[in-house]
Design an enzyme around this catalytic site. Structure first.
Site, PDB file in Angstrom:
ATOM      1  CB  SER A  38      -0.898  -0.300   0.912  1.00 31.41           C
ATOM      2  OG  SER A  38      -1.353   1.253   1.533  1.00 31.41           O
ATOM      3  CG  ASN A  41       0.549  -0.373  -4.471  1.00 32.51           C
ATOM      4  OD1 ASN A  41       1.899  -0.616  -4.961  1.00 32.51           O
ATOM      5  ND2 ASN A  41      -0.006  -0.961  -3.863  1.00 32.51           N
ATOM      6  N   GLY A 255      -7.134   3.226  -3.749  1.00 31.21           N
ATOM      7  CA  GLY A 255      -7.098   3.447  -2.454  1.00 31.21           C
ATOM      8  C   GLY A 255      -6.040   4.195  -2.503  1.00 31.21           C
ATOM      9  CG  ASP A 256      -2.680   1.677  -2.008  1.00 31.53           C
ATOM     10  OD1 ASP A 256      -2.939   1.668  -0.705  1.00 31.53           O
ATOM     11  OD2 ASP A 256      -2.653   0.747  -2.749  1.00 31.53           O
ATOM     12  CB  ALA A 257      -4.358   5.390  -7.173  1.00 34.39           C
TER      13      ALA A 257
END
Length: 294
Positions: A38, A41, A255-257
């Site tokens: 996570s 990323n 969600g990381d992006a």
């Protein structure tokens, strides 16, 4: 506004299957092996939009570790990753469809993250203005002290901080013990499932974001195709719709992006609506490809 991202770097083995799994038999799928984790990323997505970023973590002194660090460097990420001989770089097997993903995790070297690793990253990044932590670090008792130290040390040095709630199941398992040991943060990211664990069942993204303001100075709650909401210390909550994509291929890393897109705007003074919109844009790019990286 250099961001220091602290957390896991792993090898992701992403299997995207169509239709239901044929348990005990064969299921057709596409398989991709590459960088994941996570925090890593988020760092890669920040690098992809040209935002200065340093990643702090631990990897094995092995071939996968070398490959993972090369990928981060190619994405424009500065790394202060400690390599540990004799310990494998972490690996995650992801079973993904267009709407869900299930992960099997071997944390490997990630569990060796120490406060010294965090201090090395802070010392190496004098231009650092913000520290972003993945809660996966706090879920593991071996490295949770390093995560708590990261938030405290960043605040002591005058950096703002953010925390990604990361995963609903560990939050549910840890219960109140999780928050009782987490230092205050300026910004909390959570998806609907995570927010409902932290704030209680039910509620819209907007309601949950407002309810979680006792956990952070500002809160972002993501609700996938239904957009995202922000609540802060002043003014009413703000909502934005998602960015529509022709086809959702793999939700891994969306969600990381999103966190990367939001931070890249928010840290340069953009209003919440613009930051949410930029997060939604990067999240849409993530779900339209296999894997969690740009």
């Amino acid at each position: 506004m250099t961001v220091i991202v602290v957390g896991d770097v792993v090898t992701d083995i992403v299997t995207v299957h169509e239709g239901p799994l044929a348990i005990g038999s064969d299921t057709l799928a596409s398989v991709r092996i590459g960088g994941g984790g996570s925090a890593a990323n988020t760092a890669a997505w920040l690098g992809s939009v040209g935002h200065p970023v340093t990643f702090a973590g631990v990897a094995g002194d092995d071939e996968p570790g070398t490959a993972r660090l090369a990928e981060l460097a190619a994405a424009g990420v500065t790394t202060t990753v400690r390599r540990v001989p004799g310990v494998a770089t972490g690996t995650v097997v992801v079973l993904a469809s267009d709407a869900e993903r299930t992960m099997f995790t071997d944390r490997g070297a990630n569990r060796l993250l120490s406060p010294a690793d965090v201090d090395r990253a802070l010392d190496a990044t004098p231009a650092g203005r913000h520290l972003h932590l993945s809660a996966y670090v706090l879920f593991d008792p071996d490295c949770a002290p390093a995560g708590r130290h990261a938030l405290r040390a960043a605040r002591d040095r005058g950096l703002t901080t953010s925390l990604d709630a990361a995963s609903a199941a560990p939050l549910q398992r840890l219960g109140n013990a999780f928050w009782s040991s987490v230092p205050p943060v300026d910004l909390l990211f959570a998806n609907l499932d995570e927010a409902r664990v932290l704030a209680g069942p039910g509620g819209t993204a907007t309601e949950l974001a407002a309810a979680l303001l006792d956990r952070a100075l500002a809160v972002v709650v993501k609700s996938g195709a239904d957009g995202a909401a922000w609540a802060g210390p002043s003014g009413p909550p703000v909502c934005v719709p998602s960015v529509q994509v022709a086809r959702v291929i793999d939700p891994t890393g969306a969600g990381d992006a999103f966190a990367a897109g939001f931070l890249a705007s928010w840290l340069t003074g953009a209003p919440p609506a613009d930051a949410l919109g930029n997060g939604a844009r990067l999240g849409a790019l993530a779900v339209a490809r296999v894997g969690g990286r740009p």
